[in-house]
Design an enzyme around this catalytic site. Structure first.
Site: not given
Length: 577
Positions: A126, A228, A286, A353-354
């Site tokens: 990331d 990110d 992203e 993860h979100d």
């Protein structure tokens, strides 16, 4: 001598012919490792604890690399492991060149990278540079005085100008992205939590700092970055008032945030100064815009920016896919595929993860259908056009834990929203009921390795509760079962690698208006594969004009097939004759 000249001439002619044929191929068909890769996302805090402190770490990951290799995946996307006070689980970085103490040391990182590469696994990290931690040296200096050399690394608004124009924040208790800092009588901007001040990309010195960080990690040997919150890096530093019609509409404000005046200028500069010097690096955008056209701007090869668009329309469907509707859902993938048919490249994913767990949001996590729908959803991710991104634990069919109490949550997002609603006298029970299905901590519970204490994740109290169903849903049990969700996933990965049509093949949607069945073909060089997916818990007929009686089912999640109908959550991959 004459023979040597003839040989050289032949080689030159053959080389020119190959290059000519390659140039004639549309961009979407030109081979790249990152197009063919299956990417496995590891959430390090929850993967494997090696030292008994309740937190996953790098040595834990190292100890499980043979498992990762056994999945057949090509790359690991690792969530942030940089030094951090951990306000947002590592997405608040205090030092971009150090490892978070919870996770280990730089020596551990070097060993992990070496061991990944030894197994043929690439590492994607990331890159979190829309914001830093407020404990980062840059911000600590920036807040000391208005003339500090780091002052313009962040967005500041002097209080004598009055309150700054409203900006919405994702994680702030009051949804306000400006935080007053008394030391210099100024406000600083934070689109996320108040401990995540936004970096000022309008400052060229800051951009050079970022590029140096990227080179540091790429020179270490990592294989790329997932960018990110990158869609937010460019801001209008005059901060005009928000348009009145969007002030109370977070979704509209987010769309407004996407349109920073120099966003693509900065990415092109980054490409020129860094990425062009590492041509094999994977770069993932992203939140790439709010439409196929916007997403294409990030990855159109002629623009020289990034190479994979990771858009959110495919997961922004509310609490559950069944509420959104499959027909509408199919149209999302089809409109993106239309735009990306000849150039650019997409990611395909249903979880990260979100997000809540894949099977709980897009499938059915009841005991009757959890395994079937997990296999069906995995079939979808691994047979669509684009690079599959697959979240750790989904290969076991791990599902939502559904916490009952706010005390169980560690996530800054959930906890601050709870406080905000409480301060306003809102309905806390209703909020917690929604979080049971929607909270991103549903996907962050520790990986379920076996039936031992804490699912074999740790010998200590885990940082986040383990899902109680680990006694029945765990990797050790599924290793022994040839029909498990885990072993089905392995078959899918193997099939994708064997069939170029599943990577580069043309996508064609079939039976468009069917409310329960997602049917499509993938076709390349005369090879045609049909994929049939039932997204419902009932038998579902389908209507396609392709004769399949003599065709071969090469993979499916049912042993017994029915004619012209799909059983609940059935998946079939058919090689057409």
């Amino acid at each position: 001598m004459k023979n040597n000249i003839l040989t050289m001439a032949f080689i030159l002619l053959a080389t020119n012919l190959v290059n000519s044929q390659k140039a004639e191929l549309p961009d979407a068909l030109q081979k790249k490792w990152w197009k063919e890769a299956v990417v496995y996302q590891i959430y390090p805090r929850s993967f494997k604890d090696s030292n008994g402190d309740g937190v996953g770490d790098l040595k834990g990951i190292i100890s499980k690399l043979d498992y990762v290799k056994s999945l057949g995946v090509d790359a690991v996307w690792l969530n942030p492991i940089y030094a951090s006070p951990n306000d947002d689980n590592g997405y608040d970085i205090s030092n971009y060149r150090e490892i978070m103490k919870d996770f280990g040391t730089m020596e551990d990182f070097d060993v992990m990278l070496k061991e990944m590469h030894k197994r043929g696994i690439k590492l994607i990290m990331d890159l979190v540079v829309n914001h830093s931690s407020d404990e980062n040296k840059w911000f600590q200096e920036s807040r000391k005085s208005r003339d500090n050399k780091y002052r313009d690394y962040y967005h500041w608004w002097p209080a004598e100008k009055g309150k700054p124009p409203y900006r919405w924040s994702f994680f702030d208790v009051n949804s306000n992205a400006w935080k007053f800092d008394a030391q210099t009588n100024s406000y600083y901007l934070h689109y996320f939590s108040e401990k995540q001040p936004d970096l000022n990309w309008e400052n060229p010195k800051l951009r050079q700092e970022v590029y140096a960080i990227m080179k540091f990690w790429l020179d270490k040997g990592i294989d790329g970055f997932r960018m990110d919150a990158f869609q937010f890096i460019s801001k209008d530093n005059t901060f005009p008032d928000l348009p009145k019609e969007i002030v109370n509409t977070p979704a509209a404000i987010i769309k407004y945030y996407l349109n920073g005046p120099h966003l693509h200028d900065y990415i092109q500069e980054m490409n020129k100064e860094v990425l062009s010097k590492y041509p094999n690096a994977m770069t993932v955008a992203e939140g790439a815009g709010d439409s196929p056209e916007a997403a294409m701007k990030f990855v159109d090869p002629d623009r020289k920016e990034l190479n994979i668009a990771y858009h959110f329309e495919s997961v922004d469907v509310g609490k559950h896919l069944k509420d959104f509707g499959l027909v509408k859902y199919k149209s999302i993938f089809s409109k993106y595929d239309d735009k990306f048919e000849d150039k650019g490249w997409l990611s395909i994913f249903l979880a990260n993860h979100d997000q809540p767990r894949m099977v709980s949001k897009f499938g059915n996590d009841t005991p009757q259908f959890r395994e079937l729908s997990s296999k069906m959803l995995s079939t979808f991710v691994l047979t669509m056009r684009g690079t599959p991104f697959y979240y750790n634990g989904d290969e076991l069919g791990m599902d939502n834990i559904r916490f009952d109490s706010i005390e169980d949550y560690q996530d800054v997002d959930t906890r601050n929203k709870y406080i905000g609603i409480k301060n306003k006298g809102g309905d806390l029970n209703a909020f917690l009921a929604i979080q049971k299905q929607s909270s991103r901590e549903n996907s962050r519970t520790p990986f379920q390795w076996n039936t031992e204490k804490n699912a074999g994740f740790t010998t200590a109290k885990p940082w986040l509760k383990v899902n109680p169903n680990y006694k029945t849903i765990n990797a050790e049990a599924q290793e022994k079962d040839p029909n498990s969700v885990l072993n089905y996933f392995r078959k899918l990965v193997k099939l994708r690698k064997q069939e170029p049509a599943l990577v580069y093949g043309k996508y064609t949607l079939l039976d468009k208006e069917n409310p329960n069945v997602f049917a499509y073909t993938r076709e390349l060089n005369g090879k045609k594969i049909l994929v049939l997916l039932n997204f419902s818990e009932k038998n579902a007929p389908y209507n396609i004009k392709i004769p399949i009686a003599k065709s071969k089912i090469i993979l499916g999640n049912y042993k017994i097939k029915k004619i012209n109908i799909l059983q609940p959550y059935e998946a079939q991959i058919i090689e057409l004759k």
